[in-house]
Scaffold this motif. Structure first.
Motif, PDB file in Angstrom:
ATOM      1  N   UNK A   1      49.438 -28.694  20.490  1.00  0.00           N
ATOM      2  CA  UNK A   1      49.987 -28.416  19.151  1.00  0.00           C
ATOM      3  C   UNK A   1      50.387 -29.714  18.453  1.00  0.00           C
ATOM      4  N   UNK A   2      51.020 -30.613  19.228  1.00  0.00           N
ATOM      5  CA  UNK A   2      51.412 -31.904  18.655  1.00  0.00           C
ATOM      6  C   UNK A   2      50.177 -32.693  18.219  1.00  0.00           C
ATOM      7  N   UNK A   3      49.131 -32.643  19.070  1.00  0.00           N
ATOM      8  CA  UNK A   3      47.897 -33.353  18.726  1.00  0.00           C
ATOM      9  C   UNK A   3      47.277 -32.786  17.450  1.00  0.00           C
ATOM     10  N   UNK A   4      47.399 -31.485  17.269  1.00  0.00           N
ATOM     11  CA  UNK A   4      46.836 -30.850  16.063  1.00  0.00           C
ATOM     12  C   UNK A   4      47.539 -31.370  14.797  1.00  0.00           C
ATOM     13  N   UNK A   5      48.863 -31.585  14.905  1.00  0.00           N
ATOM     14  CA  UNK A   5      49.615 -32.106  13.750  1.00  0.00           C
ATOM     15  C   UNK A   5      49.148 -33.527  13.426  1.00  0.00           C
ATOM     16  N   UNK A   6      49.004 -34.373  14.472  1.00  0.00           N
ATOM     17  CA  UNK A   6      48.554 -35.748  14.265  1.00  0.00           C
ATOM     18  C   UNK A   6      47.150 -35.767  13.671  1.00  0.00           C
ATOM     19  N   UNK A   7      46.270 -34.919  14.219  1.00  0.00           N
ATOM     20  CA  UNK A   7      44.881 -34.864  13.723  1.00  0.00           C
ATOM     21  C   UNK A   7      44.840 -34.438  12.262  1.00  0.00           C
ATOM     22  N   UNK A   8      45.708 -33.502  11.907  1.00  0.00           N
ATOM     23  CA  UNK A   8      45.725 -33.025  10.507  1.00  0.00           C
ATOM     24  C   UNK A   8      46.106 -34.156   9.566  1.00  0.00           C
ATOM     25  N   UNK A   9      47.060 -34.980  10.014  1.00  0.00           N
ATOM     26  CA  UNK A   9      47.491 -36.110   9.171  1.00  0.00           C
ATOM     27  C   UNK A   9      46.345 -37.097   8.973  1.00  0.00           C
ATOM     28  N   UNK A  10      45.637 -37.409  10.049  1.00  0.00           N
ATOM     29  CA  UNK A  10      44.497 -38.318   9.946  1.00  0.00           C
ATOM     30  C   UNK A  10      43.377 -37.697   9.108  1.00  0.00           C
ATOM     31  N   UNK A  11      43.201 -36.388   9.269  1.00  0.00           N
ATOM     32  CA  UNK A  11      42.147 -35.698   8.514  1.00  0.00           C
ATOM     33  C   UNK A  11      42.394 -35.816   7.003  1.00  0.00           C
ATOM     34  N   UNK A  12      43.669 -35.704   6.617  1.00  0.00           N
ATOM     35  CA  UNK A  12      44.016 -35.770   5.188  1.00  0.00           C
ATOM     36  C   UNK A  12      43.646 -37.130   4.609  1.00  0.00           C
ATOM     37  N   UNK A  13      44.040 -38.221   5.325  1.00  0.00           N
ATOM     38  CA  UNK A  13      43.778 -39.555   4.758  1.00  0.00           C
ATOM     39  C   UNK A  13      42.286 -39.861   4.772  1.00  0.00           C
ATOM     40  N   UNK A  14      41.549 -39.413   5.834  1.00  0.00           N
ATOM     41  CA  UNK A  14      40.101 -39.665   5.857  1.00  0.00           C
ATOM     42  C   UNK A  14      39.396 -38.905   4.729  1.00  0.00           C
ATOM     43  N   UNK A  15      39.892 -37.715   4.429  1.00  0.00           N
ATOM     44  CA  UNK A  15      39.286 -36.938   3.338  1.00  0.00           C
ATOM     45  C   UNK A  15      39.459 -37.666   2.009  1.00  0.00           C
ATOM     46  N   UNK A  16      40.636 -38.263   1.803  1.00  0.00           N
ATOM     47  CA  UNK A  16      40.881 -39.034   0.577  1.00  0.00           C
ATOM     48  C   UNK A  16      39.936 -40.232   0.500  1.00  0.00           C
ATOM     49  N   UNK A  17      39.818 -40.963   1.626  1.00  0.00           N
ATOM     50  CA  UNK A  17      38.987 -42.168   1.634  1.00  0.00           C
ATOM     51  C   UNK A  17      37.517 -41.837   1.378  1.00  0.00           C
ATOM     52  N   UNK A  18      37.038 -40.762   1.967  1.00  0.00           N
ATOM     53  CA  UNK A  18      35.630 -40.375   1.763  1.00  0.00           C
ATOM     54  C   UNK A  18      35.391 -39.942   0.323  1.00  0.00           C
ATOM     55  N   UNK A  19      36.382 -39.272  -0.268  1.00  0.00           N
ATOM     56  CA  UNK A  19      36.243 -38.860  -1.670  1.00  0.00           C
ATOM     57  C   UNK A  19      36.143 -40.077  -2.587  1.00  0.00           C
ATOM     58  N   UNK A  20      36.923 -41.129  -2.265  1.00  0.00           N
ATOM     59  CA  UNK A  20      36.873 -42.356  -3.079  1.00  0.00           C
ATOM     60  C   UNK A  20      35.515 -43.034  -2.903  1.00  0.00           C
ATOM     61  N   UNK A  21      34.992 -43.076  -1.648  1.00  0.00           N
ATOM     62  CA  UNK A  21      33.703 -43.744  -1.399  1.00  0.00           C
ATOM     63  C   UNK A  21      32.572 -43.040  -2.146  1.00  0.00           C
ATOM     64  N   UNK A  22      32.636 -41.698  -2.201  1.00  0.00           N
ATOM     65  CA  UNK A  22      31.563 -40.931  -2.867  1.00  0.00           C
ATOM     66  C   UNK A  22      31.476 -41.234  -4.361  1.00  0.00           C
ATOM     67  N   UNK A  23      32.572 -41.705  -4.951  1.00  0.00           N
ATOM     68  CA  UNK A  23      32.525 -42.017  -6.391  1.00  0.00           C
ATOM     69  C   UNK A  23      31.638 -43.234  -6.672  1.00  0.00           C
ATOM     70  N   UNK A  24      31.364 -44.049  -5.653  1.00  0.00           N
ATOM     71  CA  UNK A  24      30.555 -45.250  -5.845  1.00  0.00           C
ATOM     72  C   UNK A  24      31.369 -46.453  -6.280  1.00  0.00           C
ATOM     73  N   UNK A  25      32.716 -46.321  -6.310  1.00  0.00           N
ATOM     74  CA  UNK A  25      33.564 -47.441  -6.733  1.00  0.00           C
ATOM     75  C   UNK A  25      33.532 -48.569  -5.703  1.00  0.00           C
TER      76      UNK A  25
ATOM     77  N   UNK B   1      53.260 -26.879  23.032  1.00  0.00           N
ATOM     78  CA  UNK B   1      52.338 -27.555  23.948  1.00  0.00           C
ATOM     79  C   UNK B   1      51.912 -28.881  23.336  1.00  0.00           C
ATOM     80  N   UNK B   2      51.381 -29.749  24.213  1.00  0.00           N
ATOM     81  CA  UNK B   2      50.913 -31.050  23.741  1.00  0.00           C
ATOM     82  C   UNK B   2      49.792 -30.888  22.727  1.00  0.00           C
TER      83      UNK B   2
END
Length: 560
Positions: A268-292, A265-266
């Motif tokens: 399911x495809x959206x879930x794959x795309x969302x997961x990819x975006x979720x991964x990169x946003x999680x990385x970016x937020x982790x970097x911001x929390x360091x205060x760098x 179903x569509x």
């Protein structure tokens, strides 16, 4: 039937077509090849040495008078002559300077004993005499070298500047010696004084401007990396920022060509795309929390991450060269992280000032006032690219000389002074030795005079007259007299004239030249294996048929 020994079968040891050359003629041929190389390099020695313009097969031109660089660019194929290429490279790697001297000395040693070889003197007697003379020379250097007092920082710095100036006197930048000598000494003193790793001195070449526009950055500087949309909205200057260095890709991954994802179903495809975006946003937020406030990565930082950092007033740079990132870590502290999770304060670095500035036609990221700075960057300016490259080679030689002076602290006078003293000392010692060895040691002593003689020839002085004056001075005990290319006399006390160099440069040159000469003398046969030849297209094929057939295949082009 005649009785006797049975016929011995013919044994073929070497492949058909193998070329063998042996005996005295082969040894003399090798010596001639070495002399040909020395003849090429001879005119580059000394303060009035000329430069060579070398053009490679692609048409790129390089102008240099550095011995090791010239031999590398000449692409020498003679097997015996390659020994001289190797000693020049070894001298360059070990002490940085004296590459031309070591080749001239090795060739002159062979030239002086060529007559003895022709008369049938055993090469082993000559090698034994050379090694004895070399040991006497090295012992003499240890006796007369001057140790520098390190307790007075000003005097020690003055010594280092004089050593750097002597190294540059024969280079293209000799007109700016005071400017570059101070820069080189400052650069070496920036390093960790325990290991003095010269690879931590970064060199960046920026065309345009004059030599005096060159800069020494007491920290790290590198060219602005490839940036995506949003980079111009990021702040370009910080005071006391926290810096994180990553080996992480902050970019949405493109699917592989052969990847296959089956969905029902569509959603399911959206879930794959969302997961990819979720991964990169999680990385970016982790970097911001360091205060760098400054994010550097060896891998790409894509347009999504660039814009995300710009919205939060964070500077980022992706695709930073590995060497530059390593030097940033050395300067600001911290360490390179391979993951965005669990980045703690001790993993971050800091510097007093970070900014992006315009230098010539390029923009550079500059980290200054670093607390742990054990690295620095030289920004070299100049007109032509070949000129800047020669400036870089000249500064490398000077940096290596200053590094050796810091580590050892023993110096001798340059300008042919130490060679003349060693020549006089070995001649005197040779008189006490009977037999053929005396002749060989006298030949070694005479060969040492090639350095002051060539300096005179290149400066347009009367070498016979100057060498006679130097021999008289050294016979009367004036051990530091050498060639003066500027004065009317042609000779002067080079220790008082501050023409100094680390004694290690001469020790290494004499040892390497002696070993190379002995190695070439020990070879009495050259065996050259036949080269594998290309297959013949056949007698019936007209010229060029094979080439045309090869060009026609493999790329979808039909054969005609």
């Amino acid at each position: 039937m005649q009785r006797g020994l049975p016929m011995q079968p013919t044994v073929v040891l070497l492949k058909e077509g193998t070329d063998t050359s042996q005996g005295k003629a082969q040894l003399l041929s090798n010596i001639s090849a070495c002399l040909a190389i020395a003849g090429t390099l001879a005119s580059t020695l000394g303060p009035r040495g000329m430069d060579k313009l070398i053009v490679n097969e692609r048409g790129d031109a390089q102008i240099t008078n550095d011995g090791a660089t010239i031999l590398k660019l000449l692409d020498i194929v003679h097997p015996a002559a390659r020994t001289l290429v190797d000693i020049a490279r070894a001298q360059d790697a070990e002490v940085g300077d004296g590459t031309t001297s070591v080749v001239l000395l090795a060739a002159q040693l062979l030239k002086e004993v060529r007559g003895y070889i022709e008369e049938g003197v055993s090469p082993h007697i000559i090698m034994k005499g050379f090694r004895q003379a070399s040991q006497i020379a090295l012992q003499r250097i240890k006796e007369i070298q001057v140790s520098v007092d390190r307790s007075d920082p000003e005097r020690f710095r003055s010594l280092l500047i004089k050593c750097a100036s002597t190294s540059m006197s024969s280079k293209l930048i000799h007109s700016e010696k005071p400017f570059f000598a101070n820069m080189v000494v400052d650069a070496v003193m920036c390093l960790d004084q325990d290991d003095l790793d010269e690879s931590l001195i970064g060199v960046k070449k920026i065309p345009g401007g004059g030599m005096q526009d060159s800069l020494l950055i007491n920290g790290v500087s590198f060219k602005k990396t490839f940036t995506y949309a949003g980079a111009e909205q990021q702040p370009k200057s910080f005071r006391d920022p926290l810096i994180v260095s990553l080996n992480v890709e902050l970019e949405l991954k493109a699917e592989k060509d052969n990847a296959e994802v089956r969905v029902e179903a569509v959603s399911d495809y959206q879930a794959i795309v969302d997961a990819e975006w979720e991964i990169i946003y999680r990385k970016l937020e982790a970097i911001e929390k360091t205060g760098a406030k400054v994010v550097l990565s060896k891998l790409p930082i894509g347009d999504l991450a660039t814009q995300w950092f710009a919205d939060r007033d964070i500077f980022c740079a992706g695709r930073v060269a590995a060497a530059d990132l390593q030097r940033v870590v050395q300067a600001v502290g911290g360490s390179i992280q391979s993951t965005c999770s669990d980045i703690r304060r001790e993993h971050l670095g800091t510097c007093g000032k970070f900014d992006e500035r315009q230098i010539g036609g390029e923009r550079y990221n500059v980290f200054e006032e670093c607390p742990k700075s054990k690295t620095c960057t030289l920004l070299l300016r100049g007109g032509a690219e070949q000129f800047i490259e020669e400036v870089e080679r000249s500064l490398h030689d000077a940096i290596m000389v200053v590094k050796r002076a810091v580590k050892n602290g023993e110096i001798v006078a340059g300008g042919g002074a130490i060679e003349m003293d060693l020549s006089a000392h070995i001649r005197k010692h040779a008189l006490s030795i009977p037999g053929k060895t005396q002749l060989v040691m006298t030949a070694f002593a005479k060969a040492l005079e090639v350095i002051p003689r060539q300096i005179c020839d290149n400066a347009g002085l009367d070498s016979t007259d100057v060498l006679n004056k130097l021999r008289m001075k050294h016979a009367n005990g004036s051990k530091w007299f050498g060639v003066d290319v500027d004065g009317p006399e042609g000779v002067r006390d080079n220790m008082e004239a501050f023409v100094w160099e680390p004694s290690l440069v001469r020790v290494n040159a004499i040892s390497s030249a002696t070993e190379a000469a002995c190695l070439i003398l020990s070879v009495d046969e050259t065996v050259r294996n036949p080269q594998s030849e290309a297959p013949n297209p056949g007698p019936q094929a007209p010229p060029g048929t094979a080439q045309r057939a090869l060009r026609g295949r493999g790329r979808g082009v039909p054969r005609r």
